[in-house]
Structures are given as structure tokens and as C-alpha cells.
Design a protein around this motif. Sequence first.
Motif, short mmCIF file in Angstrom:
data_model
loop_
_atom_site.label_atom_id
_atom_site.label_comp_id
_atom_site.label_asym_id
_atom_site.label_seq_id
_atom_site.Cartn_x
_atom_site.Cartn_y
_atom_site.Cartn_z
N ILE A 121 0.83 -1.20 0.00
CA ILE A 121 0.00 0.00 0.00
C ILE A 121 0.87 1.26 0.00
N GLU A 122 0.36 2.32 -0.60
CA GLU A 122 1.02 3.62 -0.52
C GLU A 122 0.10 4.56 0.24
N VAL A 123 0.61 5.16 1.29
CA VAL A 123 -0.18 6.08 2.10
C VAL A 123 0.15 7.52 1.68
N GLY A 124 -0.86 8.26 1.24
CA GLY A 124 -0.64 9.61 0.71
C GLY A 124 -0.22 9.53 -0.74
N THR A 125 -1.04 8.84 -1.52
CA THR A 125 -0.66 8.46 -2.88
C THR A 125 -0.73 9.62 -3.87
N GLY A 126 -1.40 10.72 -3.47
CA GLY A 126 -1.45 11.90 -4.34
C GLY A 126 -2.14 11.58 -5.65
N GLY A 164 -3.59 2.35 -3.33
CA GLY A 164 -3.18 3.73 -3.08
C GLY A 164 -4.21 4.40 -2.19
N ILE A 165 -3.74 5.05 -1.12
CA ILE A 165 -4.64 5.66 -0.13
C ILE A 165 -4.41 7.16 -0.12
N GLU A 166 -5.48 7.92 -0.28
CA GLU A 166 -5.35 9.39 -0.36
C GLU A 166 -6.57 10.04 0.27
N LEU A 167 -6.27 11.08 1.07
CA LEU A 167 -7.30 11.78 1.83
C LEU A 167 -8.24 12.62 0.95
N PHE A 168 -7.68 13.32 -0.03
CA PHE A 168 -8.47 14.31 -0.77
C PHE A 168 -9.05 13.76 -2.06
N ASP A 169 -10.37 13.92 -2.22
CA ASP A 169 -11.01 13.43 -3.46
C ASP A 169 -10.51 14.19 -4.69
N ASN A 183 -10.18 6.38 -0.92
CA ASN A 183 -10.27 7.80 -0.59
C ASN A 183 -10.60 7.92 0.91
N VAL A 184 -9.58 7.66 1.74
CA VAL A 184 -9.79 7.65 3.20
C VAL A 184 -8.58 8.28 3.90
N ASN A 185 -8.78 8.58 5.18
CA ASN A 185 -7.69 9.05 6.03
C ASN A 185 -6.91 7.84 6.54
N ALA A 186 -5.59 7.92 6.47
CA ALA A 186 -4.75 6.80 6.92
C ALA A 186 -4.93 6.49 8.41
N GLU A 187 -5.54 7.43 9.16
CA GLU A 187 -5.80 7.14 10.58
C GLU A 187 -6.74 5.95 10.72
N SER A 197 5.73 12.61 1.97
CA SER A 197 4.66 12.91 2.93
C SER A 197 4.77 14.37 3.37
N ASP A 198 3.62 14.95 3.70
CA ASP A 198 3.62 16.35 4.15
C ASP A 198 4.54 16.49 5.36
N PRO A 199 5.46 17.48 5.36
CA PRO A 199 6.46 17.56 6.44
C PRO A 199 5.94 18.08 7.78
N ARG A 256 2.63 13.99 11.22
CA ARG A 256 3.59 13.40 10.26
C ARG A 256 3.33 11.90 10.14
N LEU A 257 3.36 11.40 8.91
CA LEU A 257 3.01 9.98 8.70
C LEU A 257 4.08 9.02 9.21
N THR A 258 5.20 9.58 9.71
CA THR A 258 6.22 8.72 10.33
C THR A 258 6.25 8.92 11.86
N MET A 275 9.67 7.42 -10.10
CA MET A 275 9.49 8.77 -9.56
C MET A 275 8.03 9.09 -9.29
N THR A 276 7.80 9.82 -8.24
CA THR A 276 6.46 10.33 -7.95
C THR A 276 6.34 11.72 -8.59
N GLU A 277 5.13 12.26 -8.58
CA GLU A 277 4.94 13.62 -9.11
C GLU A 277 5.81 14.63 -8.35
N TYR A 278 5.77 14.54 -7.01
CA TYR A 278 6.55 15.49 -6.20
C TYR A 278 8.04 15.29 -6.41
N GLU A 279 8.45 14.04 -6.56
CA GLU A 279 9.88 13.74 -6.74
C GLU A 279 10.41 14.41 -8.01
N1 SAM Z 1 3.01 10.77 -2.79
C1 SAM Z 1 2.69 11.82 -3.74
C2 SAM Z 1 3.91 12.28 -4.47
O1 SAM Z 1 5.02 11.97 -4.01
O2 SAM Z 1 3.78 12.93 -5.51
C3 SAM Z 1 1.96 12.97 -3.04
C4 SAM Z 1 2.77 13.76 -2.05
S1 SAM Z 1 1.81 15.03 -1.23
C5 SAM Z 1 2.99 16.09 -0.56
C6 SAM Z 1 1.25 14.13 0.22
C7 SAM Z 1 -0.11 13.51 0.04
O3 SAM Z 1 -0.44 12.77 1.21
C8 SAM Z 1 -1.22 14.53 -0.15
O4 SAM Z 1 -1.93 14.24 -1.34
C9 SAM Z 1 -2.08 14.37 1.10
O5 SAM Z 1 -3.45 14.64 0.87
C10 SAM Z 1 -1.82 12.92 1.47
N2 SAM Z 1 -2.05 12.64 2.91
C11 SAM Z 1 -1.53 13.33 3.95
N3 SAM Z 1 -1.98 12.84 5.11
C12 SAM Z 1 -2.80 11.80 4.80
C13 SAM Z 1 -3.58 10.90 5.56
N4 SAM Z 1 -3.60 10.97 6.91
N5 SAM Z 1 -4.30 9.95 4.92
C14 SAM Z 1 -4.30 9.89 3.56
N6 SAM Z 1 -3.58 10.73 2.78
C15 SAM Z 1 -2.85 11.67 3.38
#
Ligand code: SAM
Length: 212
Positions: free
Chosen positions: A43-48, A67-72, A94-98, A117-119, A129-131, A190-194
Motif C-alpha cells: 500500500i502507498e499512504v498519501g498516494t497523491g 493507493g490511499i489518499e485523503l483528498f477526493d 479515498n480515506v484518512n490513513a488514521e 509525505s507532508d512535512p 507526520r506519517l512517520t 518517480m512520484t509527481e513530487y519527486e
Molecule cells: N506521494 C505523492 C507524491 O510523491 O507525488 C503525493 C505527495 S503530497 C505532498 C502528500 C499527500 O499525502 C497529499 O496528497 C495528502 O493529501 C496525502 N495525505 C496526507 N496525510 C494523509 C492521511 N492521513 N491519509 C491519507 N492521505 C494523506
Amino acid sequence: MRVRNKPWAREMLDSHPEYVIPSPEENKGKWNSVFEKDQPLHIEVGTGKGRFITEMAKANPHINYIGIELFDSVIVSALERLTEAKLPNLKLLNVNAEKLTDIFAKGEVNRVYLNFSDPWPKTRHAKRRLTYKTFLKLYEDILVEKGELHFKTDNQGLFEFSLLSFSEYGLLLKYISLDLHNSDFEGNIMTEYEEKFSQQGSRIYRCEVQYP
Ligand code: SAM
């Protein structure tokens, strides 16, 4: 992360239940029956927008991916990729990783990916932080024994925080790169952000850790 609102996203996600699984809790303990083949699950958490997980699923048909992502408004781009690629070994949530432990049973997941992951740089937001240790516990509660977590980021502060968090949690650090794109690591997807950050000259950090 700033998210551009896409009012049509919800409807599009709902119209593809074969890819974006509705009520994912109902599959707890039986995810392999959701896929065509009974095989390991990563699984990828925060799959964007889903580039990493889609390319991984194409390259590794012997593995199932979620792939798991919070925002629709963000995961809808991953769905667009998936409807084009029509991969039988990739699903989206489309769920929160919590909620991970409501969705997966212990031992159901073989590997967790965290990419860029968001810093959450403010100390008072460290728990997001997801870590952070509470997330490491959630991953432990769904992973197999000796399950792995693979993590990439361009953010040095988050990387340092995460290495400490992994180490304090008692995880085994198996691989660390302080400059992934100038390392001997092969097969990086590579990811989009990478792509965005490395084009701007940022260094990419990567590590692999293992649970007991
Ligand atoms: N992984 C992608 C990439 O590298 O291009 C996206 C990186 S983006 C900075 C982080 C993503 O993690 C965002 O789309 C955000 O909505 C998602 N995210 C953050 N916290 C999350 C959570 N608790 N559950 C699910 N997704 C989460």
C-alpha cells in the motif's frame, strides 16, 4: 499541501467502485478476494495523483497495490490514470490513513510506501507526520511479520525526524540513501513530487525499514 477543489471529483470517484473501493472496512481481512489474484499486498499512504503506485502496479503484476489518499480532488487524478491503464492489481481508497486498522487486518499488508509525505514542520504538528510513532503503530498493526516501510522525501528535516522515529520505535534500518538520484539504487519510480523537486535541484532521501 494546497488542493484545488474539483466539485466533479466525488461523482467520478463514486462512478468507479471497481477501482475506488466504497466502504473499504467491509473488506477487512479479505482484501485478496477483491483482486483477481491472491498475491502480496503493498500500500502507498498519501498516494497523491497516483503516478508511483500506477507505475509500480504496471511493473509488478505479481503484487497487488492499494493507493490511499485523503483528498477526493487529488485521488481523482490517480483514478484517471487507472481507468486508462485498466490494471487488475491496483485499487484506490479515498480515506484518512488514521483508519488503516479499521480497513486492514493484522498481517494483511506486506509493505507500506510513504512518498513525499507532508512535512508538518511546526513541532506542535509533529503528530500529523506519517512517520510519527502513532502512525508507525498503525502500520505495525496491519503488516506481516518483518513487513517493510519504504520512505522517500526531499525534506531533510522530515527525513531526520523519521530516522529517529523509526529507530526509537525499534525498527531495523535496512537501507539509507542521502542522495537517491546519485546512488546505485536501481529501478526507482518517480512520484509527481519527486520529479518536481528534483528538477528544482533538491536532493532526494530514501530509506527502507523493517518491523520485527
Ligand atoms: N506521494 C505523492 C507524491 O510523491 O507525488 C503525493 C505527495 S503530497 C505532498 C502528500 C499527500 O499525502 C497529499 O496528497 C495528502 O493529501 C496525502 N495525505 C496526507 N496525510 C494523509 C492521511 N492521513 N491519509 C491519507 N492521505 C494523506
